[in-house]
Each structure stands twice: as structure tokens, then as C-alpha cells.
Design an enzyme around this catalytic site. Structure first.
Site: not given
Ligand SMILES: Cc1cc2nc3c(=O)[nH]c(=O)nc-3n(C[C@H](O)[C@H](O)[C@H](O)COP(=O)(O)OP(=O)(O)OC[C@H]3O[C@@H](n4cnc5c(N)ncnc54)[C@H](O)[C@@H]3O)c2cc1C
Length: 740
Positions: A667-668
Site C-alpha cells: 500500500h499504496p
């Protein structure tokens, strides 16, 4: 004048480089050769282009032993018989001296030009050693020519001559294909190290063990690997200039007119898009931003030059002979090499690899060769192409159209039938739609029938007449440049393959091979783009070439795996894929046995930039009958190439939908998406595709029209355009690469 042969180790050079001076005292005849000590392979360097090999300081003492190829000795030996003055055995692999210029007695005794010759004694004390060596060769299924020195008239003089040239005073003395291996112990050591098998495979009846025709991705990889395995290798590479006169150096399509310049121009276009995005991220600038075609091509060509040069160096370091000549077979095991000046030379080899690749196809219509360019010309075009018509819908066509549009040029793509034939057609249409959003115009179901020059210039003005593939409609358009990207033809027509009986597909011009890349003629192999029915990609050619060399000369058995090869189309929005398209998977497994999962996604970096949230898309195709195994992976988004590589490895390991769901993402990144905040986070939140879901999906706002659009046919007079150093984008101050 006393002939000499001196072997030097040059202390100032890398340890792997040794130098051999050969000639007569007084230096009336002096050659230098460089060689890789590890491989003990020699190549004359006299007269070669490139950095010179340092000359041997005469003061250094002889230090190494190596085998000497007859071609290096031939010229001097013709004038005066040569004697090897001194060699020193250095480890198990050392002490191998080629008996190409032995005394007359040894010549007579070891007259056979190939095979195994053993000099030994019939009587004790060394009889058992001779027997052990004979048994070893017998276990390898190799017949030996045994000379029992105490049983022949000239035995004593032969033994003396043998000692002189080999420095071995004992028997048995073993020669394999005229290379001195040593005594019993050395022979067994050579067997253990694999050297004996290599020597047995060598065939001194030929100039080279291997000649590779074509110095591109596949040819270079095969040649270098064969040389590393101790083989004497030649590469013939020659670029026939394009009809526009464009030519380039060693390295083949990928380096010079393919992957490398294409990706760099793609990057140039992406930087333009990044400039536009940057304003949203707070960058402020007032000066005009313009793109210079000349600066870009100069920088890219300079990089290509360095890559090409490093290929030459790599060949040199591995003692591969590189000849810049066009190769064609004239008879079995023999090629004619013709250089730029028309000078011809003949070379023979035990084995051949054809790696001649492909060249762009022309339309065969009036004006195409005279006025159109292809990808062979585009990357070094000395002027900005201006408004461009790209003919074709191959990945090469769409990639070129994409970066030209990204650089701010007006681009039209003329498509005969479908986009990206052979790729997943849903993805192909999405690629087209994303290009349309960028401002690329598509003319579908039309083919050019004539190209006329309206005005000379750099660029000039060309009129293109095109006709519909569905009816009688004819249209005209005016462009600065017409780029043909309608496919590529294999370079197999002028190779003389018919003279030695290599089968070539009449339909495609490609070479069919078995799963070991062997053609219909057993000693001729082929790799790369010339192969029938194989992916045409650089890494495929490289892998096939390397594994082929290892099988031919390294005793290995691994074959190139042509299944699940990932690839990427470097359109402005990249499309990466691996495995089956939905169409092909349906053909192979039947549609009812497939689960297809898909999702649209919005990369985080696109959110602030305000870019479309309805464009990036991913899809996997799974085989229900095999635990939902992923058999097709497709992604359309930024950096799709980098993403696809990892998924390809996972697919090789048997990736299933469940494994994908169980994988924790990063992430991200956008290869990891969240369905809702309350849902567990997963790399791809893919929705099972049903016809209902397909309808519900907020798909592209505009899909490509399937009917033709009239050619706009308008271009401003080049006089009105900014100077040729700047592309038309320059006319839009402060509005950077704005999508049209
Ligand atoms: C515009 C473009 C973009 C591409 N982009 C990618 C990409 O992004 N990724 C990717 O993996 N692949 C890409 N490819 C494909 C890739 O370039 C080829 O798959 C690869 O170069 C094939 O290697 P090869 O060794 O078979 O042939 P080539 O690299 O084409 O080498 C063949 C060599 O043989 C020479 N030759 C031909 N005939 C003779 C003869 N008779 N004697 C001596 N020499 C001869 C040729 O001049 C050439 O130098 C691209 C291709 C193009 C055209």
C-alpha cells in the site's frame, strides 16, 4: 632466422587476458592474439576496430599454457615450420598444446585429422595406464588410434618429438582431435571436468565450431554462451540499409531500432504528461515548455551507440570473432560473407545458428518505399516528423502513435481490421480508447493505396489516398510523415537456405524448428524472430540462444519454455499481459470452463492530477477445472510492464485466484486495491465477470468507432509551424501537452 612462439601473461591486464606473440626473430612476421584464459579460445585481433590490444612486453617470462588454433599459426607455418619453445602446465586445464605444427615424425604418426590418438608403450611399466585410458574412451563409445611406440620403427623419434612439443616425457600421451590432453591422470581429470567431452565434440575439419548469422538479441546471446563454453565462434552481422538509407551497428533490432529507442521515446512522452500533472501538485513555471525532437534523438542515439559498442566489447572479451558482413549459405557447412565493400570471404563451421530477425514490411503501393518511413527510420529521424499518419495496428504501430502524440504531434492511425491482433481484444479496444482520449485519431477499416509527395522538406508534405476495406469509399489525407507499421518479414529469403535444404514456411517465410530449435538440417539451428510460431520478443530470443548453446556445447538439456511469456505494449497507458487472451482461452478450454475476474481502478497519483478514474483496468482469466488457476493476466495502467513481470513469475509457480486473494499487497500501489474500507485488503479486488456485471461496469465513456471517419486531411503549412528544432507542442505556451 629462428622462428619463435612466445606465450606471455600480462600482469597489468585483467587476469583472464593473456597475450601470445607469434613470429620470427627480427619481427618479420608478428601477430598478436588475445584470448580468454578460462576458455583458452584464441581470436586474432590484428586489424580489428576498437581499442587496441596492448602488445606483449618481450621481457615477461612465458607463463601460461593454452591451445593454439591452426588459423593463428597457418600463415607463419606455411613459410617456416614452427616449434613451441616452452610451455608450463598450470593446473588441470593447462598443458593442452595443439599439435598443429609438430615435427614430421609426429605428423606421420598422428596423421588422422580428428579422433583420439594415444601414444603409449606395449611393454611394462606403463601398460596398465594405457589400458585405463583405453577403457575410459571405450566407456565413452570412442575409438582410439593407439600408437605403441616400442612396436614401430620410428617410435623413438616420435616420442622425442612428442616430448618436445608437449613437455610431457611420459606415456601414455593422449591427443583428442589433435589437442594434447596429457597423460592418464590429466585425461581422467579432463573427463571429470567435462573438458574431454567438449574436445571430443570439436571438429577441426571446420574453421569454427559455431557460426551465428545475425548479431541481434538471439544471435549474440547464443554466440557468447558458446564461447564461454570454450567453443570457437564467429558472428556475422550486417544491416541492409532501409529504403531511406538508415543503417545501424551491432546489436540487432532491440538495441538499435526496437525496444530500447521505443521505450526511451515512450519515456519522453510520459515526461510531458508528468509536466501537465505537476501543476496540480503545485509546480509553477511561467516559461514556455517545448519539446526538441533533435535533442531527444541525439541523446537516445548516443545511448544506443554505447550499447552497440558494449556488445562489440563483450564479443571481444569472450574471443568471439565478429565480422560485419552479410552471411549466406553456399554449400553444406559453408557460408559466404560479403562486407559493405562487396568483398567476399568463405567460412566453414560444424554448426550454424540462424538469428537474422525481421525487417519492416512495405505496402507494395506507389510511393511507399520512396516517401514512407518505418520504425527502422523513425528513431533516428533527423527532424521532427510533424503530423503523422501511422499505418497499421500492431503493437509497434500503436506504441509509435502513442509517443508521437505524447510529444504533442497530431497523429492518425489507419487500421485495416482489428487493433493488436493476437492480444485480448477487450484490452486492445481499451488501449485504443485510452489513446483516443489522448487525442490520437483512428481511421478504421481503411488501407492506403497510394502515397504522393506534395512538397519536399524535412518534413515535407505527403498525400495519402486510402480505400475502405468494406466498400468502395476512397478518402484522402495530407500528412508530414507516413509511418508504416503493418508487420515485419523474416530475413530468410537471401540466406541460401535452399542450397542446404533448410525448410522455410512458404506462407510466413519463417523457419520451423523442433523443441530444440533445430531446423530440418540437423547441424543448422535457429532462434529469435525468424522462428515459426514463437513469441517475437527480445528476452525470448536471448533465453533461446543461451539455452541452445548450453545444449550444444555444455552438456545441458534445458529447453526454452515458450509458454506464459509476459509482454507489454508501451502505449501511453501501458498494457501488460501474460498467458491466454480471453478469446484464446475460450478456444483452448471452452468458455464455460473459465472464470474471468476484472476491475477498473484509479491509481492514487491520478487522483490529485485529476486524471480519468474510468480507464485503468485489470482482468484475470482462470481455469475452473484446475482450481481456478490463472491462465491469463491483463492489466492496463501506468507501469504495467513492471507489474506484469511479477505476475508472470507467479503464474509459472501455478498462481490461483485463491492464492492471489491470500496475498497481502503493498500500500499504496495500484496493483493492490481495496474494495471498501471494511473489506480485507487484497492485491487485486477482482470482480467475477458476468454479462450482468459487464453491463454494470462503468466502462469507457467512448469506445472506438468501428466505422470509418473521413480523413481530416488538414495540416498547417510547415511555414506556420515552430522551427524544426521544436515539435508543434511548442506553440502552446503554458498549456503542457494538453490532451486534444
Ligand atoms: C519497434 C520495435 C519495438 C520492439 N519492442 C520490443 C519490446 O519492447 N520488448 C521486446 O521484448 N521486444 C521488442 N521488439 C522485438 C525485438 O526487437 C525482437 O524480438 C528481437 O530483436 C529479436 O531478436 P533476433 O535476434 O531474433 O533478431 P534481431 O535483433 O532483429 O537481429 C537480427 C540481426 O541479424 C542481421 N542480419 C539479418 N540477415 C543477416 C545476414 N544474412 N547476415 C548477417 N546479418 C544478418 C540483422 O541486420 C540484425 O542485426 C520490438 C521490435 C520492434 C521492431
Amino acid at each position: 632466422m629462428k622462428p619463435f612462439l612466445r606465450l606471455h601473461r600480462l600482469q597489468r591486464l585483467p587476469w583472464s587476458v593473456v597475450c601470445l606473440a607469434l613470429g620470427t626473430q627480427g619481427n618479420t612476421e608478428h601477430h598478436q592474439v588475445s584470448l580468454s584464459f578460462r576458455d583458452a579460445a584464441l581470436t586474432p585481433t590484428t586489424g580489428e576496430q576498437g581499442p587496441p590490444t596492448p602488445r606483449c612486453p618481450e621481457s615477461l617470462s612465458p607463463h601460461v599454457c593454452l591451445r593454439i588454433f591452426p588459423s593463428c599459426l597457418a600463415r607463419s607455418a606455411q613459410r617456416q615450420p614452427l616449434r613451441l619453445l616452452r610451455t608450463e602446465a598450470q593446473g588441470a586445464a593447462a598443458g593442452r598444446v595443439r599439435a598443429d605444427a609438430p615435427s614430421a615424425a609426429v605428423s606421420r604418426a598422428f596423421a588422422s585429422s580428428r579422433g583420439v590418438d594415444i601414444a603409449g608403450l606395449h611393454a611394462q611399466p606403463s601398460t596398465h595406464l594405457l589400458e585405463e585410458v583405453k577403457e575410459l574412451f571405450s566407456s565413452l563409445g570412442v575409438d582410439c588410434n593407439i600408437l605403441e611406440l616400442d612396436q614401430v620403427d620410428e617410435g623413438a623419434s616420435v616420442q622425442e618429438a612428442l616430448s618436445e612439443i608437449t613437455s610431457q616425457r611420459t606415456v601414455p600421451s593422449v591427443f583428442v582431435n589433435r589437442v594434447h590432453v596429457g597423460g592418464c591422470d590429466h585425461t581422467f581429470q579432463a573427463h571429470q571436468s567435462g573438458l574431454l567431452q567438449q574436445l571430443l565434440q570439436q571438429d577441426p575439419a571446420y574453421d569454427y565450431d559455431l557460426i551465428v548469422i545475425g548479431g541481434g538479441s538471439g544471435g549474440l546471446s547464443c554466440a557468447q554462451e558458446a564461447a564461454v563454453l570454450g567453443r570457437k565462434v564467429m558472428v556475422l552481422d550486417f544491416v541492409v540499409p532501409s529504403p531511406r538509407g538508415t543503417a545501424w551497428g551491432l546489436g540487432g533490432t532491440c538495441v538499435n531500432v526496437g525496444c530500447i529507442p521505443k521505450k526511451l521515446m515512450h519515456q519522453a512522452a510520459l515526461l510531458g504528461q508528468a509536466l501537465t500533472d505537476s501543476r496540480k501538485f503545485g509546480w509553477e513555471y511561467s516559461q514556455q515548455v517545448r519539446h526538441s525532437w533533435a535533442t531527444m534523438t541525439e541523446a537516445i542515439q548516443s545511448h544506443i551507440g554505447s550499447l552497440s559498442w558494449s556488445h562489440r566489447l563483450a564479443l571481444r572479451e569472450k574471443a568471439v570473432t565478429y565480422v560485419n558482413s552479410y552471411g549466406e549459405f553456399v554449400e553444406h557447412h559453408k557460408v559466404k560473407a560479403t562486407n559493405e565493400k562487396g568483398q567476399e570471404a568463405l567460412y566453414t563451421a560444424a554448426k550454424f545458428v540462424i538469428a537474422t530477425g525481421e525487417r519492416p514490411r512495405y505496402l507494395g503501393i506507389p510511393g511507399d518505399r520512396e516517401y514512407c518511413v518505418t520504425s527502422d527510420d523513425l528513431f533516428s529521424l533527423p527532424y521532427c516528423p510533424g503530423e503523422t499518419l501511422v499505418v497499421g495496428a500492431s503493437y509497434v504501430a500503436l506504441e509509435c502513435a502513442g509517443f508521437l502524440a505524447g510529444l504533442g504531434l497530431e497523429v492518425t492511425v489507419m487500421v485495416r481490421s482489428v487493433l493488436l491482433r493476437g492480444f485480448d481484444q477487450e484490452m486492445a479496444e481499451k488501449v485504443g480508447a485510452s489513446m483516443q482520449q489522448l487525442g490520437v485519431h483512428f481511421l478504421r477499416k481503411f488501407v492506403p493505396v497510394e502515397v504522393q509527395q506534395l512538397e519536399r522538406g524535412l518534413p515535407g508534405r505527403l498525400k495519402v489516398v486510402a480505400k475502405s476495406t468494406e466498400g468502395t469509399e476512397t478518402i484522402e489525407g495530407i500528412y508530414n510523415t507516413v509511418l508504416l507499421a503493418i508487420g515485419r518479414d523474416s530475413c530468410t529469403k537471401k540466406l541460401g537456405l535452399e542450397k542446404i535444404g533448410v525448410n522455410v514456411s512458404e506462407k510466413t517465410g519463417k523457419i520451423p524448428v523442433n523443441d530444440e530449435e533445430q531446423t530440418s538440417v540437423p547441424y543448422v539451428y535457429a532462434v529469435g524472430d525468424v522462428l515459426e510460431g514463437k513469441p517475437q520478443l527480445t528476452p525470448v530470443a536471448v533465453q533461446a540462444g543461451k539455452l541452445l548453446a548450453r545444449r550444444l556445447f555444455g552438456g545441458r538439456s534445458e529447453k526454452c519454455d515458450y509458454v506464459n511469456v509476459p509482454t507489454v505494449v508501451f502505449t501511453p497507458l501501458e498494457y501488460g499481459c501474460c498467458g491466454y487472451s480471453e478469446e484464446k482461452a475460450g478456444e483452448v478450454y471452452q468458455a464455460e470452463n473459465l472464470n474471468v475476474y476484472h476491475t477498473l481502478f484509479w491509481p492514487l497519483e491520478w487522483t490529485v492530477a485529476g486524471r480519468d478514474n474510468n480507464t485503468c483496468y485489470a482482468k484475470i482469466i482462470c481455469n475452473k477445472l484446475d482450481n481456478d488457476r490463472v491462465i491469463g493476466f491483463h492489466v492496463l495502467g501506468p507501469n504495467a510492464g513492471e507489474i506484469t513481470q511479477g505476475f508472470a513469475a507467479a503464474m509459472k509457480c501455478g498462481l490461483t485466484k485463491q492464492l492471489l486473494d491470500d496475498t497481502i499487497g503493498i500500500h499504496p500501489t495500484f496493483s493492490w486495491l481495496t474494495e471498501t474500507s471494511s473489506e480485507p485488503l487484497r492485491p487485486w479486488v477482482l470482480t467475477k465477470m458476468s454479462s450482468l456485471l459487464r453491463e454494470q461496469l462503468p466502462l469507457q465513456k467512448t469506445l472506438l468507432p468501428t466505422r470509418s471517419i473521413p480523413v481530416r486531411g488538414i495540416i498547417s503549412d510547415p511555414q506556420d509551424e515552430p522551427p524544426s528544432s521544436g515539435c508543434p507542442l511548442a506553440g502552446r505556451p503554458q498549456d503542457l501537452v494538453a490532451p486534444r
